[in-house]
Design a protein around this motif. Sequence first.
Motif, PDB file in Angstrom:
ATOM      1  N   ALA A 194     -74.086 -23.956 -13.849  1.00 41.42           N
ATOM      2  CA  ALA A 194     -74.399 -22.559 -14.135  1.00 41.42           C
ATOM      3  C   ALA A 194     -73.218 -21.665 -13.765  1.00 41.42           C
ATOM      4  CB  ALA A 194     -75.630 -22.132 -13.343  1.00 41.42           C
ATOM      5  N   TYR A 195     -73.257 -20.425 -14.243  1.00 38.54           N
ATOM      6  CA  TYR A 195     -72.357 -19.361 -13.794  1.00 38.54           C
ATOM      7  C   TYR A 195     -70.875 -19.611 -14.074  1.00 38.54           C
ATOM      8  CZ  TYR A 195     -76.659 -19.004 -11.087  1.00 38.54           C
ATOM      9  OH  TYR A 195     -77.988 -18.990 -10.699  1.00 38.54           O
ATOM     10  N   LEU A 196     -70.583 -20.417 -15.087  1.00 37.19           N
ATOM     11  CA  LEU A 196     -69.183 -20.602 -15.469  1.00 37.19           C
ATOM     12  C   LEU A 196     -68.788 -19.616 -16.563  1.00 37.19           C
ATOM     13  CD1 LEU A 196     -68.850 -24.503 -15.648  1.00 37.19           C
ATOM     14  CD2 LEU A 196     -68.786 -22.987 -13.651  1.00 37.19           C
ATOM     15  N   VAL A 197     -69.799 -19.023 -17.225  1.00 36.07           N
ATOM     16  CA  VAL A 197     -69.576 -18.038 -18.277  1.00 36.07           C
ATOM     17  C   VAL A 197     -70.408 -16.796 -17.982  1.00 36.07           C
ATOM     18  CG1 VAL A 197     -69.032 -19.735 -20.070  1.00 36.07           C
ATOM     19  CG2 VAL A 197     -71.411 -19.076 -19.683  1.00 36.07           C
ATOM     20  N   ASP A 198     -70.034 -15.700 -18.607  1.00 38.42           N
ATOM     21  CA  ASP A 198     -70.778 -14.451 -18.439  1.00 38.42           C
ATOM     22  C   ASP A 198     -71.985 -14.435 -19.366  1.00 38.42           C
ATOM     23  OD1 ASP A 198     -71.169 -11.354 -19.289  1.00 38.42           O
ATOM     24  OD2 ASP A 198     -70.372 -11.498 -17.246  1.00 38.42           O
ATOM     25  N   LYS A 199     -73.066 -13.802 -18.929  1.00 44.68           N
ATOM     26  CA  LYS A 199     -74.278 -13.757 -19.755  1.00 44.68           C
ATOM     27  C   LYS A 199     -74.053 -13.024 -21.067  1.00 44.68           C
ATOM     28  CE  LYS A 199     -76.107  -9.690 -17.288  1.00 44.68           C
ATOM     29  NZ  LYS A 199     -75.931  -8.719 -18.385  1.00 44.68           N
ATOM     30  N   ASP A 200     -73.052 -12.145 -21.120  1.00 44.90           N
ATOM     31  CA  ASP A 200     -72.782 -11.394 -22.342  1.00 44.90           C
ATOM     32  C   ASP A 200     -71.758 -12.068 -23.251  1.00 44.90           C
ATOM     33  OD1 ASP A 200     -74.550  -9.307 -21.624  1.00 44.90           O
ATOM     34  OD2 ASP A 200     -73.004  -8.447 -20.315  1.00 44.90           O
ATOM     35  N   ASP A 201     -71.112 -13.108 -22.752  1.00 51.09           N
ATOM     36  CA  ASP A 201     -70.142 -13.851 -23.562  1.00 51.09           C
ATOM     37  C   ASP A 201     -70.116 -15.297 -23.066  1.00 51.09           C
ATOM     38  OD1 ASP A 201     -68.122 -14.887 -25.067  1.00 51.09           O
ATOM     39  OD2 ASP A 201     -66.578 -13.463 -24.431  1.00 51.09           O
ATOM     40  N   THR A 202     -70.952 -16.111 -23.660  1.00 45.44           N
ATOM     41  CA  THR A 202     -71.075 -17.498 -23.205  1.00 45.44           C
ATOM     42  C   THR A 202     -70.025 -18.419 -23.827  1.00 45.44           C
ATOM     43  OG1 THR A 202     -72.700 -18.001 -24.932  1.00 45.44           O
ATOM     44  CG2 THR A 202     -73.551 -17.220 -22.814  1.00 45.44           C
ATOM     45  N   PHE A 203     -69.066 -17.838 -24.540  1.00 46.92           N
ATOM     46  CA  PHE A 203     -68.023 -18.652 -25.160  1.00 46.92           C
ATOM     47  C   PHE A 203     -66.652 -18.397 -24.536  1.00 46.92           C
ATOM     48  CE2 PHE A 203     -71.404 -18.569 -28.292  1.00 46.92           C
ATOM     49  CZ  PHE A 203     -71.501 -19.920 -28.596  1.00 46.92           C
ATOM     50  N   LYS A 204     -66.673 -17.926 -23.284  1.00 45.74           N
ATOM     51  CA  LYS A 204     -65.433 -17.702 -22.556  1.00 45.74           C
ATOM     52  C   LYS A 204     -65.686 -17.982 -21.084  1.00 45.74           C
ATOM     53  CE  LYS A 204     -61.833 -14.241 -21.701  1.00 45.74           C
ATOM     54  NZ  LYS A 204     -61.403 -12.824 -21.949  1.00 45.74           N
TER      55      LYS A 204
END
Length: 288
Positions: A194-204
């Motif tokens: 979890a928490y490797l990407v931002d909830k608003d941009d899950t492709f970065k």
Amino acid sequence: MKIASLAFLVALSVQAAEPVTIKLWPSGAPEKPGFKIGAEELNDKGDGIKRMSNVSDPTLTVQKPDNANGTCVIVCPGGGYNILAIEHEGTQVCDYLNKLGVTTALLKYRVPRRDPANPSVEPLQDAQRSIGILRHRAAEFGIAPDRIGILGFSAGGHLTVMATLHANERTYTQDPALDVPDATPNFSIPVYPAYLVDKDDTFKLLPEIKVTEKSPPMCLVHAHDDKGVTSASSSALLYLEYKKLNLPAELHIYAKGGHGFGMKDSGLPTAQWLVRVGEWMKAMGWVK
């Protein structure tokens, strides 16, 4: 034969013993001034998930199998940094790995979150200290100090990644008897991290998820239908960072499985994820 090697072989030949539980911080875990927490609890809300909460005295429980092969894996249960899913993402995983000859070290790290904005600070301290203790006491536990890996789920998967990529960024005063200069694990197994990407941009990937040429081998496990801050894109993106640097890595993304499957027998292919991990460990030389 060197004395250290002889000690390792003698320890390796000893039959499996009862699990040994070690306090990570004999003088008390480093906490912010004024921090208070309730008594540690273990409960089941009727859904079959054992939850451990209010951990202020983190421990490492070392479990050695009869056929120990010298490899050790630290197991980090998930739970959103609020609780620890101590069974299906903890003890049951240890039992399975023991069957492969792997010595396990179940990490009961500090929860709930001390700082909601930066929840991994204290758990990362616990993981870094765990690596140090295991390397110091490797001969005692019959493990090789250069064959210590870490495996974790969800928040524990995030902790696994942070302990892998930020192993030597310490936020506590080190004790030479318990810590080592380099606390980098020898391999890493994040499971639906979890928490490797931002909830608003899950492709970065988030800025702190930085792979370097010194990052150890990694095996990633996820389900395609996982969503939000636990999206499967997390593992895919992290794998690509490894690929860019031509570092050893393996990626398993299952079509279905959602989040939090752990050792649950869902009847789906995700129930075989540890078989795949075992195959990877064998291919890499950590399991015979």
